[in-house]
Design a protein around this motif. Sequence first.
Motif, short mmCIF file in Angstrom:
data_model
loop_
_atom_site.label_atom_id
_atom_site.label_comp_id
_atom_site.label_asym_id
_atom_site.label_seq_id
_atom_site.Cartn_x
_atom_site.Cartn_y
_atom_site.Cartn_z
N MET A 1 0.85 -1.19 0.00
CA MET A 1 0.00 0.00 0.00
C MET A 1 0.88 1.23 0.00
O MET A 1 1.87 1.29 0.71
CB MET A 1 -0.89 0.00 1.26
N THR A 3 1.15 5.75 -0.46
CA THR A 3 0.51 7.05 -0.51
C THR A 3 1.10 7.81 -1.68
O THR A 3 2.31 7.87 -1.84
CB THR A 3 0.77 7.84 0.78
N ASN A 309 -10.64 7.30 -1.49
CA ASN A 309 -9.80 6.68 -0.46
C ASN A 309 -10.58 5.54 0.21
O ASN A 309 -10.61 5.43 1.44
CB ASN A 309 -9.36 7.71 0.58
N PHE A 312 -8.65 2.80 2.33
CA PHE A 312 -8.11 3.43 3.53
C PHE A 312 -9.19 3.56 4.61
O PHE A 312 -8.98 3.18 5.76
CB PHE A 312 -7.55 4.81 3.21
N PHE A 316 -9.35 2.01 8.24
CA PHE A 316 -9.27 3.02 9.30
C PHE A 316 -10.34 2.78 10.36
O PHE A 316 -10.07 2.87 11.56
CB PHE A 316 -9.42 4.41 8.68
N LEU A 357 -11.41 12.48 5.23
CA LEU A 357 -11.21 12.16 3.82
C LEU A 357 -11.12 13.41 2.96
O LEU A 357 -10.37 13.44 1.98
CB LEU A 357 -12.35 11.27 3.32
N MET A 360 -7.63 14.74 3.25
CA MET A 360 -6.74 13.96 2.39
C MET A 360 -6.94 14.32 0.93
O MET A 360 -5.97 14.40 0.16
CB MET A 360 -6.98 12.47 2.63
N ILE A 367 -4.49 6.80 -0.83
CA ILE A 367 -3.86 5.54 -0.47
C ILE A 367 -4.17 4.51 -1.55
O ILE A 367 -5.33 4.17 -1.78
CB ILE A 367 -4.36 5.02 0.89
N ARG A 368 -3.14 4.05 -2.23
CA ARG A 368 -3.31 3.09 -3.30
C ARG A 368 -2.83 1.71 -2.86
O ARG A 368 -1.83 1.59 -2.15
CB ARG A 368 -2.52 3.53 -4.55
#
Length: 369
Positions: A1, A3, A309, A312, A316, A357, A360, A367-368
């Motif tokens: 993962m 960023t 996202n 993520f 989370f 979110l 971000m 986040i990939r």
Amino acid sequence: MKTEKLRTDPQKRLYSLDALRGFDMFWITGGGGLAILLSNMTGAEWLGIQMYHVDWEGFQFMDLVFPLFMFISGVAIPFSVLSKLENSIPKSKLIWKTFRRFVLLVILGLLYNGVFRDGFENARIASVLGQIGTAYFLASIIAIYFQSLRSRIIWLVAILVGIGIIQLLVPIPGIGAGVLTPEGSINGYIDGLLLPGKFYGGTFDPEGILCSISATGITLMGTLAGSILKDSKRGDWQKIGLLSISGVTSILLALALSSFYPIIKSCWTSTFNLLTGGISLLLLALFYLLIDHWGLKKWAFYFRVIGMNSIFIYLFQSIVNVPRVTDSFIGWLEKPMGQFWDLFWNISYLAVIWLLLYYMYKKKIFIRV
């Protein structure tokens, strides 16, 4: 993962796909709980019922959330994977990349299940993320080596028919064939033979081996939809028409077959693939029409922020005590809010998640996997 900053200009992305992904994730990031609360407050029992999974056979709205996400991941394959073939990137490199994604999703699934916290003894190995990774990997391989729509349709039919034959005709020792119950399904039998650890369903796991292979079907349906949307030779109305006709056909076929082949999410029958795939096609057509064709984007911005996202926020919520964070900000308002407290709290919970979110999104942190 990892960023990363988005390499593609957000305005050039398929806005409707991000919005639809966010719409899907909304229901498991607090939207479902809010709907249940509104149902209790207004007496709209039908709404509350739809926010729960069926016990076994049948279908309710919440049963759509997971397969819709898998469908969307398939839609992205022509844009994120097949487009690289057009840039002369070797197939072996793309397969290795999707395999790494598969492995990472399996590991993240173990993290979500608490395996690294509680230990591997009698741990649950199967997971939602693991199933997404498996189906995405298999669908990607098919899409890479069979790029024409016709060849992928043949693969889709083969998968759906193959799963149907296994579930209806292959006998289980001491039980027989076609017993689609929690105790008698071949899904549980295969999981018991090959899958270590404990099962979510006791005698079976709804994200087990056969379920994950079957779910390749709806992910492959997503690749077909993605290729239609990516085809510059087709006009918007032709794309919307093809998606809509395909969706209606898939739903009608699922309902017709369900008379002898039940729609069951927990063992991911082919009829479940067809029903949820059909609904997913219609939703994609609707979002594409409203957002990318008619340009009505403002109403969908809330969902798009979530959709960019999605993995993520899924993780989370399992790691961070978001309810406690919410209480830290608004707990002092419980008495003043009185009878409206529960509604206010649920809306605040959604706001906490969305604002994170949104931060971000503004910072271009995505986040990939």
